[in-house]
Design an enzyme around this catalytic site. Structure first.
Site, short mmCIF file in Angstrom:
data_model
loop_
_atom_site.label_atom_id
_atom_site.label_comp_id
_atom_site.label_asym_id
_atom_site.label_seq_id
_atom_site.Cartn_x
_atom_site.Cartn_y
_atom_site.Cartn_z
N ASN A 134 2.76 -6.12 0.16
CA ASN A 134 3.54 -5.95 -1.08
C ASN A 134 3.45 -7.15 -2.03
O ASN A 134 3.81 -7.05 -3.20
CB ASN A 134 5.02 -5.65 -0.77
CG ASN A 134 5.26 -4.25 -0.26
OD1 ASN A 134 6.23 -4.00 0.46
ND2 ASN A 134 4.39 -3.31 -0.60
N TRP A 135 2.93 -8.29 -1.55
CA TRP A 135 2.75 -9.45 -2.44
C TRP A 135 1.73 -9.14 -3.53
O TRP A 135 1.66 -9.84 -4.54
CB TRP A 135 2.28 -10.69 -1.66
CG TRP A 135 3.30 -11.24 -0.72
CD1 TRP A 135 3.26 -11.18 0.64
CD2 TRP A 135 4.52 -11.93 -1.05
NE1 TRP A 135 4.37 -11.79 1.18
CE2 TRP A 135 5.15 -12.26 0.17
CE3 TRP A 135 5.14 -12.30 -2.25
CZ2 TRP A 135 6.37 -12.93 0.23
CZ3 TRP A 135 6.35 -12.98 -2.19
CH2 TRP A 135 6.94 -13.29 -0.98
N ASP A 187 10.14 4.85 1.02
CA ASP A 187 9.05 4.97 0.05
C ASP A 187 9.46 5.90 -1.09
O ASP A 187 10.28 6.79 -0.90
CB ASP A 187 7.80 5.52 0.77
CG ASP A 187 6.54 5.34 -0.07
OD1 ASP A 187 6.56 4.55 -1.04
OD2 ASP A 187 5.53 6.01 0.24
N GLY A 188 8.88 5.67 -2.24
CA GLY A 188 9.09 6.58 -3.37
C GLY A 188 9.96 6.00 -4.48
O GLY A 188 10.32 6.72 -5.42
N ASN A 189 10.29 4.73 -4.39
CA ASN A 189 11.15 4.12 -5.43
C ASN A 189 10.46 4.16 -6.79
O ASN A 189 11.09 4.45 -7.81
CB ASN A 189 11.45 2.65 -5.09
CG ASN A 189 12.27 2.51 -3.83
OD1 ASN A 189 12.70 3.49 -3.25
ND2 ASN A 189 12.47 1.28 -3.39
N GLY A 190 9.16 3.84 -6.80
CA GLY A 190 8.42 3.80 -8.06
C GLY A 190 8.36 5.18 -8.70
O GLY A 190 8.58 5.34 -9.90
N ARG A 191 8.09 6.21 -7.87
CA ARG A 191 8.01 7.58 -8.40
C ARG A 191 9.37 8.05 -8.90
O ARG A 191 9.48 8.72 -9.92
CB ARG A 191 7.47 8.53 -7.31
CG ARG A 191 5.96 8.55 -7.25
CD ARG A 191 5.46 9.10 -5.96
NE ARG A 191 5.59 8.12 -4.89
CZ ARG A 191 5.37 8.39 -3.62
NH1 ARG A 191 5.06 9.62 -3.25
NH2 ARG A 191 5.47 7.45 -2.72
N TRP A 192 10.42 7.67 -8.19
CA TRP A 192 11.78 8.04 -8.60
C TRP A 192 12.04 7.49 -10.00
O TRP A 192 12.57 8.19 -10.87
CB TRP A 192 12.79 7.46 -7.60
CG TRP A 192 14.22 7.84 -7.83
CD1 TRP A 192 14.89 8.88 -7.25
CD2 TRP A 192 15.16 7.16 -8.67
NE1 TRP A 192 16.19 8.90 -7.69
CE2 TRP A 192 16.38 7.86 -8.56
CE3 TRP A 192 15.11 6.05 -9.51
CZ2 TRP A 192 17.53 7.47 -9.24
CZ3 TRP A 192 16.25 5.67 -10.20
CH2 TRP A 192 17.45 6.37 -10.08
N ARG A 204 1.80 -6.76 -5.50
CA ARG A 204 2.46 -6.10 -6.65
C ARG A 204 2.69 -7.11 -7.77
O ARG A 204 2.66 -8.32 -7.54
CB ARG A 204 3.79 -5.51 -6.19
CG ARG A 204 3.54 -4.39 -5.22
CD ARG A 204 4.81 -3.71 -4.81
NE ARG A 204 4.47 -2.59 -3.93
CZ ARG A 204 5.13 -1.44 -3.87
NH1 ARG A 204 6.19 -1.25 -4.61
NH2 ARG A 204 4.74 -0.49 -3.06
N ARG A 240 1.63 8.47 6.30
CA ARG A 240 0.98 7.21 6.72
C ARG A 240 1.97 6.36 7.50
O ARG A 240 3.18 6.50 7.29
CB ARG A 240 0.59 6.38 5.47
CG ARG A 240 -0.57 6.86 4.70
CD ARG A 240 -0.99 5.78 3.70
NE ARG A 240 -0.06 5.68 2.58
CZ ARG A 240 -0.12 6.43 1.48
NH1 ARG A 240 -1.06 7.34 1.36
NH2 ARG A 240 0.76 6.27 0.51
C1 FPP Z 1 8.52 1.59 -1.58
O1 FPP Z 1 8.56 2.30 -2.80
C2 FPP Z 1 9.62 0.66 -1.49
C3 FPP Z 1 9.50 -0.69 -1.34
C4 FPP Z 1 8.21 -1.36 -1.30
C5 FPP Z 1 10.65 -1.58 -1.26
C6 FPP Z 1 11.90 -1.04 -0.64
C7 FPP Z 1 13.02 -1.83 -1.14
C8 FPP Z 1 14.26 -1.41 -1.43
C9 FPP Z 1 14.76 -0.06 -1.14
C10 FPP Z 1 15.23 -2.31 -2.10
C11 FPP Z 1 15.59 -3.56 -1.36
C12 FPP Z 1 15.82 -3.38 0.08
C13 FPP Z 1 16.89 -3.81 0.79
C14 FPP Z 1 16.88 -3.61 2.25
C15 FPP Z 1 18.05 -4.44 0.22
P1 FPP Z 1 7.33 2.19 -3.79
O2 FPP Z 1 7.66 1.17 -4.82
O3 FPP Z 1 6.07 1.95 -3.04
O4 FPP Z 1 7.34 3.64 -4.41
P2 FPP Z 1 6.09 4.49 -4.95
O5 FPP Z 1 5.23 4.77 -3.76
O6 FPP Z 1 6.76 5.71 -5.50
O7 FPP Z 1 5.42 3.66 -6.00
#
Ligand code: FPP
Length: 264
Positions: free
Chosen positions: A85-86, A37-42, A88, A207
């Site tokens: 996640n769909w 988790d946290g890709n979006g915030r990163w 999004r 969570r």
């Molecule tokens: C949650 O961060 C992350 C995901 C919903 C997707 C995870 C996917 C990857 C790391 C890339 C593809 C995966 C593989 C296994 C190749 P978020 O977007 O909810 O972050 P946020 O809470 O900061 O918005």
């Protein structure tokens, strides 16, 4: 052997080396499950589009898979895409699927070389045919591997998994009296696998997000504030060191308290 295998990859004198030396390789978690988790915030912190966070997250996936295999973890399960996640934006979903395909295509050789078996858990039938094809090929090419099992949870929901298991049990003709917890778990996507001993979540959120709801009944949970794209070998080692310090009681009183409770 796993310690030497790991140390060969770590810089001498580094925090990673110090952590690796603290690990008791006889008591590794048999199954590590991870909520990335946290890709979006990163991405937002860098004024980048959200998908750049997912792209950067691939390096963390690669390092986590390889470190886990080198450590000797039996099963690693990564939560990559939930049924929810769909919801999004379409462009984000489509980039995630492309990244997944790319990862599988690029990493399949490394998985094979490291004796890693790849599997998908979830409802893959809900994914696009080109994605399913890529996943099916990786599954088939690693089917005979005997090292770590790498589950990727895709189009996954813990509640849906339980519903699917009930449907399977009914389809198999089981009477209600035939069912107990052990028998039921044979119908889960993770049939035959140990339950996660350790559940890791990044980005500080407390969570479980519909992940492995049945299987995490007694998992130790370790949450880090680190955002997924920054998650590295050091964090995984930290989680395992912390896990090995936990007193697991499974509803009982645990060895330490049991000793104290003994009559003198
Ligand atoms: C949650 O961060 C992350 C995901 C919903 C997707 C995870 C996917 C990857 C790391 C890339 C593809 C995966 C593989 C296994 C190749 P978020 O977007 O909810 O972050 P946020 O809470 O900061 O918005």
């Amino acid at each position: 052997m796993p310690l030497e295998q790991l140390l060969a990859r770590l810089a001498p004198g580094s925090p990673e080396e110090a952590l690796a030396r603290q690990i008791d390789f006889g008591r590794l978690p048999a199954h590590v499950a991870l909520i990335m988790d946290g890709n979006g915030r990163w991405a937002a912190m860098r004024h980048l589009p959200r998908v750049e966070g997912h792209r950067a997250g691939i390096d963390a996936v690669r390092e986590t898979v390889e470190t886990s295999a080198r450590l000797g973890v039996g099963v690693l399960t990564l939560y990559a895409f939930s049924v929810e996640n769909w919801k999004r934006p379409r462009s984000e979903v489509s980039t995630l699927m492309q990244l997944l395909k790319q990862y599988v295509r690029l990493e399949i050789g490394t998985l094979v070389d490291n004796n890693i078996r790849f599997r998908v858990i979830g409802r893959p039938e809900g994914l696009a045919p080109d994605v399913r094809e890529e996943l099916a090929e990786a599954t088939a090419r690693t089917a005979d591997k005997t090292g770590m099992l790498f589950n990727i949870a895709l189009n996954y929901s813990g509640r849906a998994e339980i519903v699917d298991a009930v449907r399977q049990a009914i389809a198999a003709g089981l009477a209600p009296s035939d069912l107990d917890e052990g028998r039921f778990s044979e119908f889960l996507y993770t049939a035959g696998q140990p339950d996660p001993d350790l559940l890791i979540r990044t980005s500080g959120e407390m969570r479980v997000s519909n992940f492995l709801l049945w299987q995490i009944a007694y998992s130790e949970i370790w949450v880090t504030d680190t955002l997924w794209p920054d998650f590295r070998c050091r964090h995984l080692l930290e989680a395992i060191v912390a896990y090995q310090k936990r007193d697991r009681r499974y509803g009982g009183i645990g060895p330490t308290r049991a000793l104290a409770a003994q009559p003198r």
